[in-house]
Design a protein around this motif. Structure first.
Motif, PDB file in Angstrom:
ATOM      1  N   MET A   1       0.878  -1.255  -0.013  1.00 36.00           N
ATOM      2  CA  MET A   1       0.049   0.097   0.197  1.00 36.00           C
ATOM      3  C   MET A   1       0.846   1.132   0.067  1.00 36.00           C
ATOM      4  O   MET A   1       2.259   1.401   0.594  1.00 36.00           O
ATOM      5  N   SER A   2       0.362   2.315  -0.581  1.00 35.19           N
ATOM      6  CA  SER A   2       1.138   3.465  -0.735  1.00 35.19           C
ATOM      7  C   SER A   2       1.098   4.066   0.801  1.00 35.19           C
ATOM      8  O   SER A   2       0.187   4.134   1.322  1.00 35.19           O
ATOM      9  N   VAL A   3       2.340   4.779   1.141  1.00 38.77           N
ATOM     10  CA  VAL A   3       2.593   5.808   2.214  1.00 38.77           C
ATOM     11  C   VAL A   3       2.264   6.992   2.050  1.00 38.77           C
ATOM     12  O   VAL A   3       2.336   7.609   3.201  1.00 38.77           O
ATOM     13  N   ASP A   4       1.959   7.551   0.906  1.00 35.14           N
ATOM     14  CA  ASP A   4       1.793   8.900   0.595  1.00 35.14           C
ATOM     15  C   ASP A   4       0.377   9.434   1.228  1.00 35.14           C
ATOM     16  O   ASP A   4      -0.593   8.730   1.229  1.00 35.14           O
ATOM     17  N   PRO A   5       0.389  10.382   2.117  1.00 36.31           N
ATOM     18  CA  PRO A   5      -0.955  10.639   3.043  1.00 36.31           C
ATOM     19  C   PRO A   5      -1.953  11.172   1.701  1.00 36.31           C
ATOM     20  O   PRO A   5      -3.088  10.916   2.190  1.00 36.31           O
ATOM     21  N   THR A  10      -7.542  13.349  -0.150  1.00 30.33           N
ATOM     22  CA  THR A  10      -8.591  13.019   0.812  1.00 30.33           C
ATOM     23  C   THR A  10      -9.717  14.234   1.120  1.00 30.33           C
ATOM     24  O   THR A  10     -10.823  14.061   1.288  1.00 30.33           O
ATOM     25  N   GLN A  11      -9.040  15.452   0.869  1.00 28.88           N
ATOM     26  CA  GLN A  11     -10.131  16.671   1.164  1.00 28.88           C
ATOM     27  C   GLN A  11     -11.246  16.726   0.266  1.00 28.88           C
ATOM     28  O   GLN A  11     -12.181  16.914   0.313  1.00 28.88           O
ATOM     29  N   PHE A  12     -10.948  16.340  -1.172  1.00 29.56           N
ATOM     30  CA  PHE A  12     -11.513  16.219  -2.493  1.00 29.56           C
ATOM     31  C   PHE A  12     -12.542  15.026  -2.288  1.00 29.56           C
ATOM     32  O   PHE A  12     -13.830  15.170  -2.426  1.00 29.56           O
ATOM     33  N   PHE A  13     -12.260  13.981  -1.985  1.00 26.20           N
ATOM     34  CA  PHE A  13     -13.261  12.641  -2.143  1.00 26.20           C
ATOM     35  C   PHE A  13     -13.869  12.327  -0.821  1.00 26.20           C
ATOM     36  O   PHE A  13     -15.025  11.899  -0.911  1.00 26.20           O
ATOM     37  N   GLY A  14     -13.358  12.942   0.384  1.00 17.51           N
ATOM     38  CA  GLY A  14     -14.048  12.790   1.476  1.00 17.51           C
ATOM     39  C   GLY A  14     -13.407  11.304   2.237  1.00 17.51           C
ATOM     40  O   GLY A  14     -13.886  10.886   3.278  1.00 17.51           O
ATOM     41  N   PHE A  15     -12.346  10.742   1.614  1.00 16.59           N
ATOM     42  CA  PHE A  15     -11.912   9.344   2.209  1.00 16.59           C
ATOM     43  C   PHE A  15     -10.655   9.130   1.667  1.00 16.59           C
ATOM     44  O   PHE A  15     -10.348   9.957   0.612  1.00 16.59           O
ATOM     45  N   THR A  16      -9.747   8.516   2.287  1.00 14.93           N
ATOM     46  CA  THR A  16      -8.270   8.253   1.681  1.00 14.93           C
ATOM     47  C   THR A  16      -8.162   7.423   0.803  1.00 14.93           C
ATOM     48  O   THR A  16      -8.850   6.349   0.708  1.00 14.93           O
ATOM     49  N   PRO A  17      -7.427   7.647  -0.480  1.00 18.23           N
ATOM     50  CA  PRO A  17      -7.320   6.848  -1.684  1.00 18.23           C
ATOM     51  C   PRO A  17      -6.902   5.282  -1.043  1.00 18.23           C
ATOM     52  O   PRO A  17      -7.398   4.428  -1.651  1.00 18.23           O
ATOM     53  N   GLN A  18      -5.909   5.261  -0.117  1.00 18.33           N
ATOM     54  CA  GLN A  18      -5.404   3.973   0.382  1.00 18.33           C
ATOM     55  C   GLN A  18      -6.515   3.128   0.913  1.00 18.33           C
ATOM     56  O   GLN A  18      -6.676   2.180   0.687  1.00 18.33           O
ATOM     57  N   LEU A  22      -7.612  -0.524  -0.031  1.00 14.93           N
ATOM     58  CA  LEU A  22      -7.665  -1.515   0.818  1.00 14.93           C
ATOM     59  C   LEU A  22      -9.053  -2.234   0.893  1.00 14.93           C
ATOM     60  O   LEU A  22      -9.006  -3.574   0.937  1.00 14.93           O
ATOM     61  N   ARG A  23     -10.121  -1.530   0.934  1.00 18.55           N
ATOM     62  CA  ARG A  23     -11.438  -2.184   0.896  1.00 18.55           C
ATOM     63  C   ARG A  23     -11.470  -3.120  -0.456  1.00 18.55           C
ATOM     64  O   ARG A  23     -12.197  -3.974  -0.557  1.00 18.55           O
ATOM     65  N   VAL A  24     -10.755  -2.463  -1.525  1.00 18.39           N
ATOM     66  CA  VAL A  24     -11.154  -3.372  -2.840  1.00 18.39           C
ATOM     67  C   VAL A  24     -10.266  -4.415  -2.791  1.00 18.39           C
ATOM     68  O   VAL A  24     -10.608  -5.600  -3.138  1.00 18.39           O
ATOM     69  N   TYR A  25      -9.096  -4.460  -2.184  1.00 16.85           N
ATOM     70  CA  TYR A  25      -8.347  -5.446  -2.044  1.00 16.85           C
ATOM     71  C   TYR A  25      -8.998  -6.486  -1.173  1.00 16.85           C
ATOM     72  O   TYR A  25      -8.941  -7.839  -1.347  1.00 16.85           O
ATOM     73  N   ILE A  26      -9.630  -6.338   0.137  1.00 16.45           N
ATOM     74  CA  ILE A  26     -10.195  -7.269   1.056  1.00 16.45           C
ATOM     75  C   ILE A  26     -11.424  -7.737   0.282  1.00 16.45           C
ATOM     76  O   ILE A  26     -11.796  -9.019   0.304  1.00 16.45           O
ATOM     77  N   ALA A  27     -12.241  -6.959  -0.589  1.00 20.57           N
ATOM     78  CA  ALA A  27     -13.316  -7.632  -1.343  1.00 20.57           C
ATOM     79  C   ALA A  27     -12.873  -8.630  -2.427  1.00 20.57           C
ATOM     80  O   ALA A  27     -13.735  -9.521  -2.491  1.00 20.57           O
ATOM     81  N   ASP A  76      -1.817 -10.766  -5.573  1.00 22.08           N
ATOM     82  CA  ASP A  76      -1.151  -9.537  -4.834  1.00 22.08           C
ATOM     83  C   ASP A  76      -0.409  -8.803  -5.771  1.00 22.08           C
ATOM     84  O   ASP A  76      -0.097  -7.614  -5.944  1.00 22.08           O
ATOM     85  N   LYS A  77       0.570  -9.554  -6.918  1.00 24.19           N
ATOM     86  CA  LYS A  77       1.223  -8.943  -7.688  1.00 24.19           C
ATOM     87  C   LYS A  77       0.450  -7.913  -8.761  1.00 24.19           C
ATOM     88  O   LYS A  77       0.832  -6.826  -9.073  1.00 24.19           O
ATOM     89  N   LEU A  78      -0.573  -8.814  -9.206  1.00 22.32           N
ATOM     90  CA  LEU A  78      -1.530  -7.979 -10.073  1.00 22.32           C
ATOM     91  C   LEU A  78      -2.174  -6.710  -9.357  1.00 22.32           C
ATOM     92  O   LEU A  78      -2.350  -5.702  -9.901  1.00 22.32           O
ATOM     93  N   PHE A  79      -2.477  -6.766  -8.252  1.00 22.50           N
ATOM     94  CA  PHE A  79      -3.148  -5.914  -7.528  1.00 22.50           C
ATOM     95  C   PHE A  79      -2.241  -4.755  -7.106  1.00 22.50           C
ATOM     96  O   PHE A  79      -2.639  -3.528  -7.093  1.00 22.50           O
ATOM     97  N   ALA A  80      -1.044  -5.131  -6.961  1.00 21.43           N
ATOM     98  CA  ALA A  80       0.155  -3.912  -6.525  1.00 21.43           C
ATOM     99  C   ALA A  80       0.064  -2.919  -7.683  1.00 21.43           C
ATOM    100  O   ALA A  80       0.181  -1.740  -7.843  1.00 21.43           O
ATOM    101  N   LYS A  81      -0.176  -3.559  -8.935  1.00 20.94           N
ATOM    102  CA  LYS A  81       0.024  -2.755 -10.441  1.00 20.94           C
ATOM    103  C   LYS A  81      -1.095  -2.104 -10.349  1.00 20.94           C
ATOM    104  O   LYS A  81      -1.206  -0.884 -10.661  1.00 20.94           O
ATOM    105  N   MET A  82      -2.232  -2.692 -10.243  1.00 22.46           N
ATOM    106  CA  MET A  82      -3.391  -1.998 -10.448  1.00 22.46           C
ATOM    107  C   MET A  82      -3.344  -0.895  -9.310  1.00 22.46           C
ATOM    108  O   MET A  82      -4.034   0.189  -9.764  1.00 22.46           O
ATOM    109  N   GLU A  83      -2.994  -1.069  -8.186  1.00 23.39           N
ATOM    110  CA  GLU A  83      -3.103   0.145  -7.151  1.00 23.39           C
ATOM    111  C   GLU A  83      -2.063   1.135  -7.407  1.00 23.39           C
ATOM    112  O   GLU A  83      -2.806   2.534  -7.581  1.00 23.39           O
TER     113      GLU A  83
END
Length: 210
Positions: A1-5, A10-18, A22-27, A76-83
């Motif tokens: 996962m990205s460590v960039d805050p 977050t101000q624009f979307f109302g949630f953090t992209p990370q 993470l929710r997409v990954y868990i799903a 995990d490898k494919l998701f890292a690229k997609m992320e």
């Protein structure tokens, strides 16, 4: 996962992209586990219909776990690229884009020193407001005390007025003069009483000596 805050996103979307990723990954992971359970169930049913089959359910479970581990590693490898793609191209706000609520900063820019000066001034104003509020509270408390004292003084004055009226009705003359005489008489009585007490003590001491 990205460590960039990614605070601006977050101000624009109302949630953090990370958090979104993470929710997409868990799903996806949950869906993969469910799919493997379904595949395992189908395999067990097919093998039950084959006469003389020596493969037991525990062997199928081991094979399912190995295949699941293989799929998860590739996933995990494919998701890292997609992320990386989603965070850079979809959930990322370019540096040259300014949100509408922040355009006022473009019209009225200020330096870090000016911002710090405003912060200091704001802190001083807050302290002054707290001090004035405390002073106002103290003044209100003092005013209430003055009201109580004033009421007591008014009662005392009314009492003196009543005594003066009584003195006039009984021909005692001026109340102030009468009160002064009464005070002097009281003092004389106190002196006499003190003298009597001293003589009484002296007599008791003489009796004890005899």
């Amino acid at each position: 996962m990205s460590v960039d805050p990614m605070t601006y996103e977050t101000q624009f979307f109302g949630f953090t992209p990370q958090t979104c990723m993470l929710r997409v990954y868990i799903a996806f992971q949950d869906y993969l586990f469910e799919m493997m359970l379904v595949v395992e169930g189908v395999m067990l049913k097919k093998l039950d219909g084959i006469p003389g089959c020596k493969i037991n359910p525990s062997q199928i479970r081991k094979c399912t776990e190995k295949f699941l581990l293989f799929m998860k590693e590739h996933f995990d490898k494919l998701f890292a690229k997609m992320e990386d793609v989603l965070l850079q191209l979809v959930l990322n706000i370019p540096k040259n884009v300014l949100l509408p609520e922040d355009r006022v900063q473009e019209q009225y820019p200020y330096s870090q020193e000016e911002f710090q000066a405003l912060q200091d001034q704001l802190q001083q104003l807050q302290q002054q407001c707290r001090a004035e509020a405390a002073m106002e509270q103290a003044l209100r408390a003092e005013l209430e005390e003055q009201k109580v004292v004033k009421a007591e003084l008014e009662k005392i004055l009314q009492c003196f007025d009543g005594l003066e009226n009584i003195c006039r009705e009984h021909g005692a003359g001026n109340f102030k003069e009468s009160f002064a005489l009464l005070t002097q008489s009281s003092k004389k009585l106190q002196d006499v009483l003190k003298d009597v007490e001293e003589k009484s003590k002296k007599m008791k001491q003489d009796d004890q000596l005899m």
